[in-house]
Design an enzyme around this catalytic site. Structure first.
Site, PDB file in Angstrom:
ATOM      1  N   HIS A  34       0.869  -1.181   0.000  1.00 28.21           N
ATOM      2  CA  HIS A  34       0.000   0.000   0.000  1.00 28.21           C
ATOM      3  C   HIS A  34       0.907   1.233   0.000  1.00 28.21           C
ATOM      4  O   HIS A  34       2.151   1.099  -0.045  1.00 28.21           O
ATOM      5  CB  HIS A  34      -0.943  -0.031   1.207  1.00 28.21           C
ATOM      6  CG  HIS A  34      -0.246  -0.295   2.519  1.00 28.21           C
ATOM      7  ND1 HIS A  34       0.674   0.566   3.067  1.00 28.21           N
ATOM      8  CD2 HIS A  34      -0.310  -1.358   3.368  1.00 28.21           C
ATOM      9  CE1 HIS A  34       1.118   0.071   4.205  1.00 28.21           C
ATOM     10  NE2 HIS A  34       0.555  -1.106   4.399  1.00 28.21           N
ATOM     11  N   HIS A  37       4.071   1.365   2.241  1.00 25.56           N
ATOM     12  CA  HIS A  37       5.281   0.690   1.743  1.00 25.56           C
ATOM     13  C   HIS A  37       5.949   1.542   0.653  1.00 25.56           C
ATOM     14  O   HIS A  37       7.177   1.680   0.617  1.00 25.56           O
ATOM     15  CB  HIS A  37       4.936  -0.676   1.135  1.00 25.56           C
ATOM     16  CG  HIS A  37       4.329  -1.653   2.089  1.00 25.56           C
ATOM     17  ND1 HIS A  37       3.018  -2.043   2.027  1.00 25.56           N
ATOM     18  CD2 HIS A  37       4.872  -2.334   3.135  1.00 25.56           C
ATOM     19  CE1 HIS A  37       2.772  -2.937   2.977  1.00 25.56           C
ATOM     20  NE2 HIS A  37       3.873  -3.129   3.667  1.00 25.56           N
ATOM     21  N   VAL A 191       2.117   6.264   7.373  1.00 25.22           N
ATOM     22  CA  VAL A 191       1.216   6.772   6.329  1.00 25.22           C
ATOM     23  C   VAL A 191      -0.205   6.313   6.671  1.00 25.22           C
ATOM     24  O   VAL A 191      -0.416   5.145   7.006  1.00 25.22           O
ATOM     25  CB  VAL A 191       1.636   6.264   4.933  1.00 25.22           C
ATOM     26  CG1 VAL A 191       0.677   6.766   3.860  1.00 25.22           C
ATOM     27  CG2 VAL A 191       3.065   6.694   4.624  1.00 25.22           C
TER      28      VAL A 191
END
Ligand code: AMP
Length: 294
Positions: A34, A37, A191
């Site tokens: 996602h 990463h 994130v």
């Protein structure tokens, strides 16, 4: 972008890269990628000539065989995502390339394999005795085992890990230092989705109803951060625990406020230079973790 599945072929290629004095940045993952990463890959690309991303669902770090089996495996899509951020190399080995039959047998018998230290004594002290360490016996030994193997294969100059797995980052820093591996470890920010939920490969397993309530985790952590000016640590803990337990779909495993370096719980703000609030819970059948630096 080149995809390698064999250790020898990857090393033959990387030997040439190293002979050319190029630097190697490394992003270890378990795939089902996602934006979290990809952020690590982008950070690596800024500081290194070549970026290697590994995709390997590591059997020795799972203490629940059902969790290992259910872990999403999406190599084709992962490759497209890595291509989109110009990753140079994917290393996606089969289990047999990373572990001998004897190592896998130890795992099957739930024996902690310490052979990965190469004869050195590696002691994580209290780092693996708290939080994830108590909830997932053997987990960090498996993480250290696979990351040390990957470091020896890839021989990166720098490696990138998310602060989402705050305790894992501390363990890897400690392992790298104790083994004297010449790799610079960089921790990268978490994130999040637009509603605050920390991105995780496990999020795809949430049902629509579970996904709707999931942002409560980050919302609670952000409230705790705001409240710290006017409230004691004990009050923050009571608040967070009440928030999570008020949601019937969530089962809290732990909420801890700890020293960011030692990971030991603190009872007042003066006890540590930096403090982090860490949470783990089950939302339906999916285990989620998150944290915020206070
Ligand atoms: P995983 O594939 O879950 O083992 O994660 C691989 C790496 O990505 C680890 O260093 C994680 O900490 C990092 N990572 C996972 N999720 C996030 C996120 N939401 N933000 C930043 N890094 C992340």
């Amino acid at each position: 972008m080149i995809i390698f599945t064999r250790v020898q072929e990857l090393q033959d290629h990387l030997n040439i890269v190293q002979d050319q004095q190029k630097t190697i940045g490394f992003v270890p993952t378990m795939g089902a990628l996602h934006e979290g990463h990809l952020a690590l890959v982008k950070i690596s690309k800024k500081s290194n000539d070549i970026t290697v991303c590994s995709i390997f669902v590591n059997p020795t770090q799972f203490n629940d065989p059902g969790d290992l089996e259910k872990y999403p495996r999406t190599l084709e899509n992962d490759s497209k995502m890595l291509e989109s951020v110009d990753c140079d190399i994917i290393f996606a080995p089969p289990v047999s390339e990373m572990y001998s039959a004897a190592e896998l047998e130890l795992k099957r018998q739930k024996v902690e394999d310490k052979d990965w230290t190469g004869g050195k004594t590696v002691d994580f002290g209290q780092l693996d005795k708290v939080m994830e360490g108590t909830q997932r016996p053997g987990h960090f030994n498996g993480v250290a085992q696979v990351v040390s193997k990957l470091f020896r294969i890839v021989k990166p100059n720098r490696a990138y890990f998310g602060q989402k797995d705050f305790q894992q980052l501390a363990i890897i820093r400690s392992m790298t230092q104790q083994l004297g591996l010449p790799v610079e470890i960089t921790g990268c920010p978490i994130v999040r989705e637009s509603d605050g939920l920390a991105m995780s490969s496990r999020n795809v397993r949430l049902t629509a109803t579970e996904r709707k309530v999931a942002p409560l985790i980050a919302k609670t952590l952000f409230s705790v951060k705001e409240m710290k000016e006017k409230h004691s640590i004990a009050e923050l803990k009571t608040f967070a625990e009440a928030q999570i337990t008020s949601e019937p779909l969530m089962q809290l495993e732990y909420f801890e406020i700890v020293d960011a370096e030692t990971l030991q719980p603190v009872s007042n703000y003066k006890e540590a230079k930096s403090i982090v609030a860490c949470i783990a819970l089950k939302l339906g059948s999916v285990r989620l973790i998150d944290n915020v630096i206070l």
